[in-house]
Design a protein around this motif. Structure first.
Motif, PDB file in Angstrom:
ATOM      1  N   PHE A 289     -15.094  17.813 -18.928  1.00 17.41           N
ATOM      2  CA  PHE A 289     -14.250  19.171 -18.959  1.00 17.41           C
ATOM      3  C   PHE A 289     -13.017  18.827 -19.935  1.00 17.41           C
ATOM      4  N   LEU A 290     -12.467  17.772 -19.759  1.00 16.30           N
ATOM      5  CA  LEU A 290     -11.205  17.357 -20.447  1.00 16.30           C
ATOM      6  C   LEU A 290     -11.379  16.897 -21.861  1.00 16.30           C
ATOM      7  N   SER A 291     -12.587  16.409 -22.140  1.00 18.82           N
ATOM      8  CA  SER A 291     -12.794  16.011 -23.556  1.00 18.82           C
ATOM      9  C   SER A 291     -12.941  17.327 -24.300  1.00 18.82           C
ATOM     10  N   LEU A 292     -13.699  18.116 -23.838  1.00 18.45           N
ATOM     11  CA  LEU A 292     -14.370  19.533 -24.434  1.00 18.45           C
ATOM     12  C   LEU A 292     -13.127  20.332 -24.682  1.00 18.45           C
ATOM     13  N   GLY A 293     -12.116  20.451 -23.509  1.00 21.92           N
ATOM     14  CA  GLY A 293     -11.171  21.321 -23.577  1.00 21.92           C
ATOM     15  C   GLY A 293     -10.140  20.842 -24.480  1.00 21.92           C
ATOM     16  N   LEU A 294      -9.722  19.529 -24.614  1.00 25.34           N
ATOM     17  CA  LEU A 294      -8.766  18.916 -25.440  1.00 25.34           C
ATOM     18  C   LEU A 294      -9.025  19.061 -26.966  1.00 25.34           C
ATOM     19  N   LEU A 295     -10.610  19.158 -27.229  1.00 26.78           N
ATOM     20  CA  LEU A 295     -11.132  19.100 -28.686  1.00 26.78           C
ATOM     21  C   LEU A 295     -11.116  20.489 -28.865  1.00 26.78           C
ATOM     22  N   LEU A 296     -11.393  21.383 -28.125  1.00 25.34           N
ATOM     23  CA  LEU A 296     -11.529  22.927 -28.320  1.00 25.34           C
ATOM     24  C   LEU A 296     -10.094  23.446 -28.485  1.00 25.34           C
ATOM     25  N   SER A 297      -9.188  22.994 -27.957  1.00 27.43           N
ATOM     26  CA  SER A 297      -7.671  23.397 -28.026  1.00 27.43           C
ATOM     27  C   SER A 297      -7.109  23.375 -29.256  1.00 27.43           C
ATOM     28  N   VAL A 298      -7.710  22.414 -30.001  1.00 29.62           N
ATOM     29  CA  VAL A 298      -6.998  22.248 -31.307  1.00 29.62           C
ATOM     30  C   VAL A 298      -7.344  23.446 -32.271  1.00 29.62           C
ATOM     31  N   PHE A 299      -8.370  24.197 -31.826  1.00 35.52           N
ATOM     32  CA  PHE A 299      -8.862  25.258 -32.431  1.00 35.52           C
ATOM     33  C   PHE A 299      -7.889  26.427 -32.357  1.00 35.52           C
ATOM     34  N   LEU A 300      -7.150  26.385 -30.959  1.00 30.52           N
ATOM     35  CA  LEU A 300      -6.010  27.327 -30.892  1.00 30.52           C
ATOM     36  C   LEU A 300      -4.737  27.307 -31.779  1.00 30.52           C
ATOM     37  N   LEU A 301      -4.444  26.170 -32.543  1.00 28.78           N
ATOM     38  CA  LEU A 301      -3.354  26.115 -33.397  1.00 28.78           C
ATOM     39  C   LEU A 301      -3.202  26.620 -34.509  1.00 28.78           C
ATOM     40  N   LYS A 302      -2.652  27.046 -35.246  1.00 30.86           N
ATOM     41  CA  LYS A 302      -2.237  27.560 -36.504  1.00 30.86           C
ATOM     42  C   LYS A 302      -2.347  26.551 -37.508  1.00 30.86           C
ATOM     43  N   THR A 303      -1.735  25.315 -37.395  1.00 33.50           N
ATOM     44  CA  THR A 303      -1.750  24.125 -38.114  1.00 33.50           C
ATOM     45  C   THR A 303      -2.381  22.892 -37.318  1.00 33.50           C
ATOM     46  N   PRO A 304      -3.820  22.923 -37.334  1.00 28.80           N
ATOM     47  CA  PRO A 304      -4.571  22.049 -36.436  1.00 28.80           C
ATOM     48  C   PRO A 304      -4.520  20.625 -37.427  1.00 28.80           C
ATOM     49  N   PHE A 305      -3.427  20.030 -37.647  1.00 22.45           N
ATOM     50  CA  PHE A 305      -3.523  18.739 -38.377  1.00 22.45           C
ATOM     51  C   PHE A 305      -4.291  17.739 -37.614  1.00 22.45           C
ATOM     52  N   ALA A 306      -4.616  16.497 -38.216  1.00 20.27           N
ATOM     53  CA  ALA A 306      -5.494  15.693 -37.818  1.00 20.27           C
ATOM     54  C   ALA A 306      -5.054  14.889 -36.515  1.00 20.27           C
ATOM     55  N   GLN A 307      -3.611  14.760 -36.506  1.00 19.64           N
ATOM     56  CA  GLN A 307      -3.027  13.999 -35.374  1.00 19.64           C
ATOM     57  C   GLN A 307      -3.367  14.857 -34.043  1.00 19.64           C
ATOM     58  N   ASN A 308      -3.472  16.120 -34.298  1.00 15.86           N
ATOM     59  CA  ASN A 308      -3.638  16.985 -32.862  1.00 15.86           C
ATOM     60  C   ASN A 308      -5.003  16.649 -32.166  1.00 15.86           C
ATOM     61  N   TYR A 309      -5.788  15.893 -32.881  1.00 15.55           N
ATOM     62  CA  TYR A 309      -7.237  15.452 -32.038  1.00 15.55           C
ATOM     63  C   TYR A 309      -6.854  14.056 -31.351  1.00 15.55           C
ATOM     64  N   LEU A 310      -5.920  13.611 -31.444  1.00 12.25           N
ATOM     65  CA  LEU A 310      -5.663  12.270 -31.008  1.00 12.25           C
ATOM     66  C   LEU A 310      -5.909  12.090 -29.276  1.00 12.25           C
ATOM     67  N   LEU A 311      -5.369  13.051 -28.556  1.00  6.77           N
ATOM     68  CA  LEU A 311      -5.605  13.016 -27.205  1.00  6.77           C
ATOM     69  C   LEU A 311      -6.915  13.441 -26.702  1.00  6.77           C
ATOM     70  N   ALA A 312      -7.869  13.966 -27.563  1.00  7.55           N
ATOM     71  CA  ALA A 312      -9.124  14.293 -26.944  1.00  7.55           C
ATOM     72  C   ALA A 312      -9.946  13.037 -27.419  1.00  7.55           C
ATOM     73  N   LEU A 313      -9.618  12.060 -28.343  1.00  3.19           N
ATOM     74  CA  LEU A 313     -10.510  10.733 -28.856  1.00  3.19           C
ATOM     75  C   LEU A 313     -11.033  10.051 -27.421  1.00  3.19           C
ATOM     76  N   PRO A 314     -10.028   9.547 -26.627  1.00  2.00           N
ATOM     77  CA  PRO A 314     -10.377   8.425 -25.621  1.00  2.00           C
ATOM     78  C   PRO A 314     -11.357   9.345 -24.704  1.00  2.00           C
ATOM     79  N   PHE A 315     -11.349  10.454 -24.425  1.00  2.00           N
ATOM     80  CA  PHE A 315     -12.420  10.920 -23.414  1.00  2.00           C
ATOM     81  C   PHE A 315     -13.689  11.153 -24.562  1.00  2.00           C
ATOM     82  N   ILE A 316     -13.763  11.624 -25.597  1.00  2.00           N
ATOM     83  CA  ILE A 316     -14.805  11.645 -26.504  1.00  2.00           C
ATOM     84  C   ILE A 316     -15.607  10.292 -26.533  1.00  2.00           C
ATOM     85  N   CYS A 317     -14.981   8.917 -26.534  1.00  2.00           N
ATOM     86  CA  CYS A 317     -15.507   7.726 -26.847  1.00  2.00           C
ATOM     87  C   CYS A 317     -15.915   7.458 -25.259  1.00  2.00           C
ATOM     88  N   ILE A 318     -15.579   7.834 -24.244  1.00  2.00           N
ATOM     89  CA  ILE A 318     -15.976   7.711 -22.820  1.00  2.00           C
ATOM     90  C   ILE A 318     -17.222   8.394 -22.719  1.00  2.00           C
TER      91      ILE A 318
END
Length: 459
Positions: A289-318
């Motif tokens: 839930f956290l991994s998918l939620g954090l990943l999809l939250s980036v799509f709510l931003l007007k300027t979704p730069f690469a650094q906006n994915y950082l918090l989702a990555l540890p959960f994606i790895c797990i």
């Protein structure tokens, strides 16, 4: 062949640990050698302005939360106004990156209860090129990610042993993460949904629910008090929220998302498998839930730069490790997957090492050598002015559809580069947003013989 297979199986964990160490060494090399993004210079210059007594939001423009800049102030005061301070701050950021990797390992350890799978989770993280590239940069996203991840870790500790100390620490770390960057709001919302679900299922007491959110509210109240006594609470809300929501510059979330998937396609395939496997693993659905939620939250931003994915990555790895664990039982095949992924990432990281910051640091040194502390500089894009005065409240974000244009579209703001240059007579002027054929510029400034894009005042 049999000898090789025996060697790989016998040294399975050592090889994975070696991959992790090698990736971190490559990232460390990039940290010291790779060129700087202008956001990094923006962060350091913001800290310098604070160290000079200027008040954030009131005296100069900034549209991010303030804690990171205050954290950098001691580096400038201790190490001085020089390029060595810049590299020292980069090294500090690398230590925070290490903290993220270690916290990912600890989080995976409490989830899997297994050293092997935890080590693989931590090893996959630095193999993400976006993590390796953005994780070394001097930007608030790095400590924001670290404290956000710590918040999740201690929440899992709480559910493991039901100690209120861990519940409170989780809330404190969540609050600190928010003080670094406002996008922690997405994690707060996800936590809110999770806690409401737990209340509904009667898996958490109302008392503990109030302890958690009361602690977070207390931290936010302290932040509000700080803003109130600094006299800029109104500007804080306008610059950090209203302006960012209405930012004129926007682009598709797929711009960086597809590139991230392309660079780490193997890990993402197992991530999808891991998400699907959660159908049979109810106890791990919270991580999914956290991994998918954090990943999809980036799509709510007007300027979704690469650094906006950082918090989702540890959960994606797990979750990716969960996918590997779900469909592959052979240790050698798992090891080969890690080695193939690492070879792709190592190749990209090795190329990045060649992108040197030497010219940038030499330019900054040069500008410091030809200016004094009381001199003004017109930069306009945070490219080289780190330790000298600016001409205006807006000192970066001057490009089309940038911060100044957005501010002007909402409030109206009178800004004229040439009037400011005539008034303050800066010793150095960037040619990025200046017409060099302008009469005053042409008569009073000349191109620097040593570096591009800068004009020097004629004595």
């Amino acid at each position: 062949m049999k000898t090789i297979l025996n060697f790989l199986e016998k040294n399975y964990l050592r090889i994975i640990l070696t991959v992790l160490i090698m990736s971190l060494l490559l990232i460390f090399g990039s940290s010291l050698n790779r060129s700087f993004d202008h956001d990094e210079f923006e962060a350091i210059h913001t800290a310098w302005k604070i160290s000079e007594g200027e008040v954030i939001y009131s005296d100069f423009f900034q549209h991010h939360h303030p804690l990171f800049y205050y954290l950098l102030v001691p580096f400038i005061e201790i190490f001085g106004e020089n390029v060595n301070t810049i590299l020292t701050i980069r090294f500090f950021i690398f230590l925070v990156l290490l903290g993220i990797v270690i916290t990912t390992y600890l989080l995976a350890r409490i989830i899997f209860k297994n050293k092997k799978w935890s080590l693989i989770s931590a090893t996959l993280l630095p193999l993400f090129i976006v993590f390796a590239n953005k994780g070394i940069e001097v930007r608030p996203d790095i400590p924001q990610t670290f404290f956000g991840l710590l918040s999740v870790l201690f929440l899992f500790y709480y559910f493991d042993n039901r100690r209120n100390k861990n519940l409170i620490l989780s809330s404190v770390f969540l609050g600190i993460s928010f003080l670094f960057l406002q996008k922690t709001l997405f994690l707060i919302v996800l936590f809110g949904c999770f806690f409401i679900y737990l209340l509904f299922k009667k898996k958490i007491a109302y008392k503990n629910f109030l302890i958690y959110w009361g602690t977070l509210f207390f931290i936010l109240i302290l932040f509000a008090i700080f803003l109130f006594f600094s006299g800029n609470i109104k500007e804080y809300f306008f610059l950090n929220w209203a302006l960012n929501i209405n930012f004129l510059n926007d682009f598709s979330s797929f711009k960086y998302f597809l590139e991230i998937i392309k660079q780490n396609i193997i890990i993402f395939i197992f991530y999808i498998v891991g998400l699907l496997s959660l159908v049979k693993k109810r106890q791990l659905r919270g991580v999914g839930f956290l991994s998918l939620g954090l990943l999809l939250s980036v799509f709510l931003l007007k300027t979704p730069f690469a650094q906006n994915y950082l918090l989702a990555l540890p959960f994606i790895c797990i979750i990716s490790v969960l996918g590997i664990k779900f469909i592959i039982k052979d240790k050698i095949i798992i090891l080969l997957i890690i080695l193939i992924s690492s070879s792709i990432s190592f190749n990209i990281l090795a190329v990045n090492l060649q992108n040197s910051n030497k010219d940038q640091l030499n330019k900054i040194n040069h500008i410091l050598s030809i200016t004094d502390k009381d001199d003004y500089i017109h930069d306009g894009d945070a490219q080289f002015n780190l330790f000298r005065k600016d001409l205006d409240y807006f000192w970066f974000g001057l490009k089309e559809n940038g911060a100044l244009s957005t501010y002007n579209s909402i409030r109206g703001y009178e800004y004229n580069t040439y009037d400011l240059i005539k008034k303050f007579k800066p010793k150095v002027v960037s040619d990025r947003f200046v017409d060099v054929s302008n009469e005053y510029i042409f008569n009073n400034y000349m191109e620097d013989n040593n570096f591009n894009h800068i004009l020097i005042k004629i004595p």
